[in-house]
Scaffold this motif. Structure first.
Motif, PDB file in Angstrom:
ATOM      1  N   TYR A   1       7.764   5.458 -17.659  1.00 40.74           N
ATOM      2  CA  TYR A   1       6.843   5.900 -16.617  1.00 40.74           C
ATOM      3  C   TYR A   1       6.445   4.711 -15.749  1.00 40.74           C
TER       4      TYR A   1
ATOM      5  N   ASN B   1      22.914   1.828 -11.077  1.00 39.66           N
ATOM      6  CA  ASN B   1      23.347   0.706 -10.234  1.00 39.66           C
ATOM      7  C   ASN B   1      22.198   0.180  -9.373  1.00 39.66           C
ATOM      8  N   LEU B   2      21.433   1.151  -8.825  1.00 41.97           N
ATOM      9  CA  LEU B   2      20.310   0.789  -7.968  1.00 41.97           C
ATOM     10  C   LEU B   2      19.240   0.029  -8.759  1.00 41.97           C
TER      11      LEU B   2
ATOM     12  N   THR C   1      16.291  13.801  -3.405  1.00 39.32           N
ATOM     13  CA  THR C   1      16.403  15.248  -3.180  1.00 39.32           C
ATOM     14  C   THR C   1      15.547  15.696  -2.004  1.00 39.32           C
TER      15      THR C   1
ATOM     16  N   GLU D   1      13.038   9.511 -12.296  1.00 34.22           N
ATOM     17  CA  GLU D   1      12.512  10.729 -11.666  1.00 34.22           C
ATOM     18  C   GLU D   1      12.038  10.437 -10.250  1.00 34.22           C
TER      19      GLU D   1
ATOM     20  N   GLU E   1      24.700   6.117 -10.008  1.00 39.35           N
ATOM     21  CA  GLU E   1      24.148   5.481  -8.800  1.00 39.35           C
ATOM     22  C   GLU E   1      22.719   5.004  -9.048  1.00 39.35           C
TER      23      GLU E   1
ATOM     24  N   HIS F   1       3.057   8.946 -12.698  1.00 37.49           N
ATOM     25  CA  HIS F   1       3.321   9.828 -13.835  1.00 37.49           C
ATOM     26  C   HIS F   1       4.745  10.369 -13.848  1.00 37.49           C
ATOM     27  N   LEU F   2       5.606   9.788 -13.020  1.00 31.50           N
ATOM     28  CA  LEU F   2       7.041  10.065 -13.111  1.00 31.50           C
ATOM     29  C   LEU F   2       7.722   8.791 -13.598  1.00 31.50           C
TER      30      LEU F   2
ATOM     31  N   TYR G   1       0.803  -1.223   0.000  1.00 30.37           N
ATOM     32  CA  TYR G   1       0.000   0.000   0.000  1.00 30.37           C
ATOM     33  C   TYR G   1       0.838   1.277   0.000  1.00 30.37           C
ATOM     34  N   LEU G   2       2.145   1.143  -0.180  1.00 32.72           N
ATOM     35  CA  LEU G   2       2.996   2.321  -0.358  1.00 32.72           C
ATOM     36  C   LEU G   2       3.222   2.488  -1.862  1.00 32.72           C
ATOM     37  N   ASN G   3       2.736   3.577  -2.408  1.00 35.72           N
ATOM     38  CA  ASN G   3       2.825   3.761  -3.857  1.00 35.72           C
ATOM     39  C   ASN G   3       3.827   4.836  -4.233  1.00 35.72           C
ATOM     40  N   LEU G   4       4.380   4.687  -5.437  1.00 39.45           N
ATOM     41  CA  LEU G   4       5.272   5.707  -5.997  1.00 39.45           C
ATOM     42  C   LEU G   4       4.484   6.495  -7.047  1.00 39.45           C
ATOM     43  N   TYR G   5       5.136   7.499  -7.624  1.00 41.27           N
ATOM     44  CA  TYR G   5       4.412   8.393  -8.549  1.00 41.27           C
ATOM     45  C   TYR G   5       4.320   7.777  -9.942  1.00 41.27           C
TER      46      TYR G   5
ATOM     47  N   PHE H   1      13.652  12.241  -7.095  1.00 40.39           N
ATOM     48  CA  PHE H   1      12.784  13.021  -6.205  1.00 40.39           C
ATOM     49  C   PHE H   1      12.951  12.577  -4.753  1.00 40.39           C
ATOM     50  N   PHE H   2      12.859  11.257  -4.507  1.00 37.41           N
ATOM     51  CA  PHE H   2      12.935  10.788  -3.121  1.00 37.41           C
ATOM     52  C   PHE H   2      14.323  11.006  -2.515  1.00 37.41           C
TER      53      PHE H   2
END
Lengths: 204, 227
Positions: free
Chosen positions: A129, A115-116, A102, A95, A112, A90-91, A84-88, A99-100
């Motif tokens: 997307y 690599n991830l 910055t 991105e 990096e 439309h990115l 139930y944890l969602n990411l964006y 974002f997470f």
């Protein structure tokens, strides 16, 4: 040496008791699996531990061995992967990762990021997307986001949901890699997942 | 893995640019605000025809359009986080201050864009006097800041509610009532060809409102966001 001290924890939603009298103490290197039938409160317990829900009774204390950690420690010390944890959507994956990083006050290079993404089996898909990802790919990306920081506390709720065999192997390898330096809390009903942990907390 | 810390401004800007990018790709809030503003303005102008509007009516019409346009879109920034389930990841990664400021900048940009389109149209359709533009711009800027500072925190409060739209207007109304009364009064004087000095009491109130509302919102937001 980080510590997580859970003392006599209970949670009610109105008249309905979800769980009560949960107590355990974990230190860096420890892992615990929270198991129980559907609706027994596994995810609720994780949310209470993460201070996303207020407990009805009891306390949750995070410390770095010397002093208690304040409410802002999550940004630095805690990673969480959950259905139930969602990411964006439309990115793109890149991105999302940028974002997470910055917004947590850090910077990350393109190398990096690559690599991830490679570590979670998403190499070459960083510019797509998230909206176009399958549920398994989204789950893998959540692990990439979780690994943006080096977590002291790693919370995994149904860690292999939506993942294929290769995805499951990535998760099991990650748990092994982080086991020594991290406190790991897993909420699951899957035998192969709760066997990853050394301790067991059974909710009825 | 990633290193080097960044300040509050760059963390806030990260939230702002993320929201701008999402808005440009989905256009959910901007379309709602613009459609509401333009259609309301068109209906009002066609209904009034060639009627000569008094400064009081003109002023009230303008701020009613601004108020309802703000109501139609400014809550989206928090509602979208809740409805798409992304607020959890944001909560665990970002501090409350940078989230609030990022959302505040985003709403400010949205309402400014809407104002840049609606205001010239309002002057054209209603034949509002254009010989006193500078004082009007001062009041307009303060009005936009006031609307945004109040609606952003209310949007955060109602984001988890099931009847978001109605609740947003109901909760915003008492907070915005004093702001709107002051804006209408100042604009009326300006449309009546009075100088900025004549509206000094309203302008002072508007500045105080923006400062108090923004400060209180920053202090309150961390509690709203955590719960």
């Amino acid at each position: 040496m980080y510590k997580l001290d859970v003392d006599n924890l209970g949670k009610r939603f109105g008249e309905r008791k979800v769980f009560s009298k949960i107590s355990f103490e974990l230190k860096t290197g420890d892992s615990i699996a929270v198991v129980g039938s559907n609706g027994s409160g596994k995810s609720t317990l994780l949310k209470v531990l993460l201070s996303l829900l207020v407990p009805s009774r009891g306390t949750v204390t995070y410390s770095n061995g010397e002093e208690k950690l304040d409410d802002n420690h999550y940004r630095i010390t805690t990673s969480f992967v959950s259905p139930y944890l969602n990411l964006y959507d439309h990115l793109t994956a890149e991105e999302n990762l940028k974002f997470f990083t910055t917004v947590a006050g850090n910077t990350i290079t393109g190398k990096e990021i690559n690599n991830l993404l490679a570590k979670v089996g998403l190499e070459g898909r960083g510019v797509d997307y998230v909206l176009g990802y399958s549920s398994g790919m989204k789950q893998r990306l959540k692990y990439a986001v979780a690994l943006l920081k080096k977590p002291e506390f790693l919370f995994l709720d149904e860690p292999t949901s939506n993942l294929d065999e290769a995805g499951k192997k990535i998760v099991f390898d990650l748990v092994e890699e982080y086991r020594k330096d991290t406190i790991i809390i897993i909420a699951t009903n899957e035998k192969e997942e709760y066997e990853l942990a050394e301790k067991l907390c059974r909710l009825t | 893995m990633p290193k080097s810390s960044a300040g509050l401004l760059s963390r806030s800007l990260a939230v702002y640019f993320k929201d701008m990018r999402l808005e440009l790709r989905t256009r959910s809030a901007l379309n709602a605000i613009l459609m509401f503003g333009v259609t309301t303005l068109a209906v009002v102008s066609f209904s009034l025809g060639q009627s000569n509007l008094s400064p009081k009516i003109m002023s009230a019409l303008f701020w009613v359009i601004m108020f309802f346009s703000a109501m139609s879109g400014l809550a989206q920034t928090f509602i979208r986080e809740e409805e798409t389930g992304t607020s959890l990841a944001l909560k665990l990664t970002a501090d409350a201050d940078s989230i609030y400021l990022g959302k505040l900048f985003f709403n400010l940009t949205l309402l400014t864009m809407m104002t840049l389109i609606i205001t010239p149209m309002f002057f054209i359709f209603t034949d509002a006097p254009t010989n006193n533009l500078f004082p009007f711009l001062v009041v307009l800027v303060l009005g936009v800041f006031g609307l945004v500072s109040a609606t952003t925190i209310v949007a955060a409060i109602i984001a988890k509610a099931s009847t978001k739209g109605a609740l947003f207007a109901v909760l915003s109304f008492p907070i915005l009532m004093v702001l709107l009364m002051s804006l209408v009064s100042a604009s009326e004087k300006i449309f009546d060809n009075q100088t900025l000095a004549d509206t000094s009491s309203e302008v002072q109130f508007l500045i105080a409102y923006v400062v108090v509302m923004t400060t209180a919102s920053i202090l309150l937001f961390k509690f709203v966001w955590r719960e």
